[in-house]
Each structure stands twice: as structure tokens, then as C-alpha cells.
Design a protein around this motif. Structure first.
Motif, PDB file in Angstrom:
ATOM      1  N   HIS A 273      76.889  38.095  48.484  1.00  0.00           N
ATOM      2  CA  HIS A 273      77.202  39.447  48.026  1.00  0.00           C
ATOM      3  C   HIS A 273      76.152  40.459  48.490  1.00  0.00           C
ATOM      4  O   HIS A 273      76.483  41.609  48.794  1.00  0.00           O
ATOM      5  CB  HIS A 273      77.325  39.468  46.495  1.00  0.00           C
ATOM      6  N   HIS A 274      74.902  40.039  48.555  1.00  0.00           N
ATOM      7  CA  HIS A 274      73.872  40.943  49.096  1.00  0.00           C
ATOM      8  C   HIS A 274      74.167  41.260  50.560  1.00  0.00           C
ATOM      9  O   HIS A 274      73.952  42.402  51.006  1.00  0.00           O
ATOM     10  CB  HIS A 274      72.488  40.309  48.952  1.00  0.00           C
TER      11      HIS A 274
ATOM     12  N   TRP B 146      77.145  41.351  51.872  1.00  0.00           N
ATOM     13  CA  TRP B 146      78.283  42.278  51.860  1.00  0.00           C
ATOM     14  C   TRP B 146      77.835  43.705  51.555  1.00  0.00           C
ATOM     15  O   TRP B 146      78.355  44.659  52.139  1.00  0.00           O
ATOM     16  CB  TRP B 146      79.309  41.821  50.822  1.00  0.00           C
ATOM     17  N   VAL B 147      76.890  43.843  50.631  1.00  0.00           N
ATOM     18  CA  VAL B 147      76.363  45.178  50.329  1.00  0.00           C
ATOM     19  C   VAL B 147      75.808  45.826  51.589  1.00  0.00           C
ATOM     20  O   VAL B 147      76.065  47.004  51.877  1.00  0.00           O
ATOM     21  CB  VAL B 147      75.273  45.103  49.238  1.00  0.00           C
TER      22      VAL B 147
ATOM     23  N   ARG C 166      84.396  49.707  47.115  1.00  0.00           N
ATOM     24  CA  ARG C 166      84.144  48.295  47.377  1.00  0.00           C
ATOM     25  C   ARG C 166      82.663  47.971  47.234  1.00  0.00           C
ATOM     26  O   ARG C 166      82.298  46.905  46.705  1.00  0.00           O
ATOM     27  CB  ARG C 166      84.624  47.930  48.793  1.00  0.00           C
ATOM     28  N   LEU C 167      81.828  48.903  47.691  1.00  0.00           N
ATOM     29  CA  LEU C 167      80.384  48.718  47.541  1.00  0.00           C
ATOM     30  C   LEU C 167      80.009  48.669  46.064  1.00  0.00           C
ATOM     31  O   LEU C 167      79.206  47.823  45.643  1.00  0.00           O
ATOM     32  CB  LEU C 167      79.647  49.858  48.241  1.00  0.00           C
TER      33      LEU C 167
ATOM     34  N   LYS D 278      81.949  47.762  43.558  1.00  0.00           N
ATOM     35  CA  LYS D 278      82.432  46.507  42.988  1.00  0.00           C
ATOM     36  C   LYS D 278      81.521  45.350  43.382  1.00  0.00           C
ATOM     37  O   LYS D 278      81.273  44.437  42.586  1.00  0.00           O
ATOM     38  CB  LYS D 278      83.861  46.240  43.468  1.00  0.00           C
ATOM     39  N   CYS D 279      81.036  45.394  44.614  1.00  0.00           N
ATOM     40  CA  CYS D 279      80.157  44.325  45.083  1.00  0.00           C
ATOM     41  C   CYS D 279      78.841  44.333  44.312  1.00  0.00           C
ATOM     42  O   CYS D 279      78.314  43.280  43.946  1.00  0.00           O
ATOM     43  CB  CYS D 279      79.898  44.503  46.580  1.00  0.00           C
ATOM     44  N   ARG D 280      78.323  45.523  44.053  1.00  0.00           N
ATOM     45  CA  ARG D 280      77.081  45.616  43.273  1.00  0.00           C
ATOM     46  C   ARG D 280      77.296  45.132  41.838  1.00  0.00           C
ATOM     47  O   ARG D 280      76.410  44.509  41.247  1.00  0.00           O
ATOM     48  CB  ARG D 280      76.567  47.058  43.296  1.00  0.00           C
TER      49      ARG D 280
ATOM     50  N   ALA E 282      79.449  42.876  41.052  1.00  0.00           N
ATOM     51  CA  ALA E 282      79.552  41.418  41.179  1.00  0.00           C
ATOM     52  C   ALA E 282      78.168  40.780  41.248  1.00  0.00           C
ATOM     53  O   ALA E 282      77.944  39.711  40.672  1.00  0.00           O
ATOM     54  CB  ALA E 282      80.352  41.062  42.432  1.00  0.00           C
TER      55      ALA E 282
END
Length: 220
Positions: free
Chosen positions: A154-155, A157-158, A193-194, A196-198, A200
Motif C-alpha cells: 500500500h505504501h 501504491w501511495v 483513490r490515494l 482510500k489507500c492511506r 487502508a
């Protein structure tokens, strides 16, 4: 086109941009000014400026035009003059882009602030105690490796989302007006999306903490 015409057109362009910037800055709520007061919105090679207000950029462009005017009166090579003109146009383009992306930058700053507050709260809540049982710590790491792998993913993806946002914002420079709204909507989508990723990442970190808590409690 002679040198006087070049300077005259640049100053006319600057005057028009200044009016747009004045309107932009006058509409900024105080809360947004405070939120973004330390935000760098430009590459330092373009402007020395931070914050939501774009007024300081006008003076810097004006100084660049004045410097170009002095160069045109001196014995300066055409290549140097062309480079100076290109740099001025780059500054015009950057301010135009910033005018259209303030709302996006504000949302990004809000997400960053929320993430920072959440992390600070989490740090206050965490208990830092040494167990003294190395074999228990090793067992925890062995059983929770999948959670750490997911956190790393996930990091990554950020980072990719942040790079995507930067790429999309740069495309606004040459984007046709008919496509601008669609491109801005795409940028907002990537920002969501960013976000949501954070969220997550925060969830995964909570799961890791919950997974390890029984072992830490055992040693207290």
C-alpha cells in the motif's frame, strides 16, 4: 516583431494574468490560506512561493520581464534571450495551471493534515515497552509477515498515485479547454483513490498493532 513589441506583449499578458490572480486570491477563504500556508505549489526553479495565494508570483514574473528588457538593450546572445523568454512563458503556464488546480491542492492538503493528525493520535495511544523476550518478538514477526507485506504494497501504491497526480497536473498545461474538466475529474478520482489507500494503510497498521498487543500485554 521588434524588442519593444516583445516586452509590450509580455506585459499585456502579465496584466491579464494579474487580474485573474487577484480574483483568485480574493475568493480564498481564510481557512484555506491557513491550511496551505506552508504548501509549496511550484518547482523552486519557477517561483519562490508557498501557500494558496498566487499574488507573489506576479511580482516575480514582472521582475523577469524587467530583466529581459535590460538584456535586450545589452549585447546578449539570441540563445540567452530565447531561454529567458521560455522561462517567462513557463512561469505564465505554471500560474495558469495553479489557478485551475487550487481546489485539488486544497483537498490534498486536507487529506495530508488528516493523515498527520491520525498518525499523531495513534502514536500517543501506542504503548512502547520492551518485552525482554526475544523469542516472543521473533514469533510475532514470523506470523504477521503477511500484514507487513500488505503494508509495504500500500505504501508503494501511495507513491504511484502521487506520481500519477503529478503527471496529470502537468498535462493541464497543454490540455485543450474541452478536455480540461475531464482531466480535472480524473485527478480528483486519483486523489480519492490515494485517500482510500492511506486509510487502508492506517487500517493495516491498526491490525498489526492489535495482532502484537497480546504479546506486549503478556510481558507487562
Amino acid at each position: 516583431m521588434n524588442n519593444s513589441d516583445v516586452i509590450r506583449r509580455l506585459r499585456q499578458q502579465l496584466q491579464q494574468l494579474e487580474q485573474e490572480v487577484l480574483q483568485h486570491d480574493s475568493r480564498l477563504p481564510a481557512s484555506q490560506k491557513k491550511l496551505m500556508q506552508d504548501t509549496e505549489r511550484f518547482n523552486e526553479q519557477l517561483f519562490y512561493q508557498s501557500g494558496a495565494q498566487l499574488g507573489p508570483c506576479i511580482m516575480q514574473i514582472s521582475n523577469s520581464i524587467a530583466h529581459l528588457e535590460k538584456m535586450l538593450k545589452g549585447n546578449i546572445s539570441n540563445g540567452t534571450i530565447m531561454l529567458a523568454c521560455e522561462q517567462i512563458q513557463d512561469r505564465f503556464t505554471a500560474v495558469k495551471r495553479a489557478l485551475s488546480t487550487t481546489d485539488i491542492d486544497v483537498k490534498a492538503a486536507q487529506q495530508t493534515k488528516a493523515s498527520r493528525i491520525a498518525k499523531a493520535k495513534k502514536r500517543r495511544q501506542q504503548s512502547h515497552s520492551d518485552s525482554g523476550f526475544d523469542w516472543i518478538a521473533a514469533g510475532v514477526m514470523h506470523n504477521s509477515h503477511q500484514l507487513y507485506d500488505e503494508l509495504k504494497k500500500h505504501h508503494n501504491w501511495v507513491l504511484k498515485f502521487e506520481q500519477k497526480i503529478e503527471s496529470l497536473q502537468s498535462q493541464l498545461e497543454s490540455c485543450h479547454s474541452a478536455d480540461k474538466i475531464a482531466l480535472q475529474n480524473e485527478i480528483l478520482l486519483v486523489h480519492r483513490r490515494l485517500g482510500k489507500c492511506r486509510k487502508a494503510i492506517s487500517y493495516i497498521e491498526d491490525r498489526i498493532q492489535a495482532f502484537e498487543r497480546p504479546y506486549k500485554s503478556y510481558n507487562r
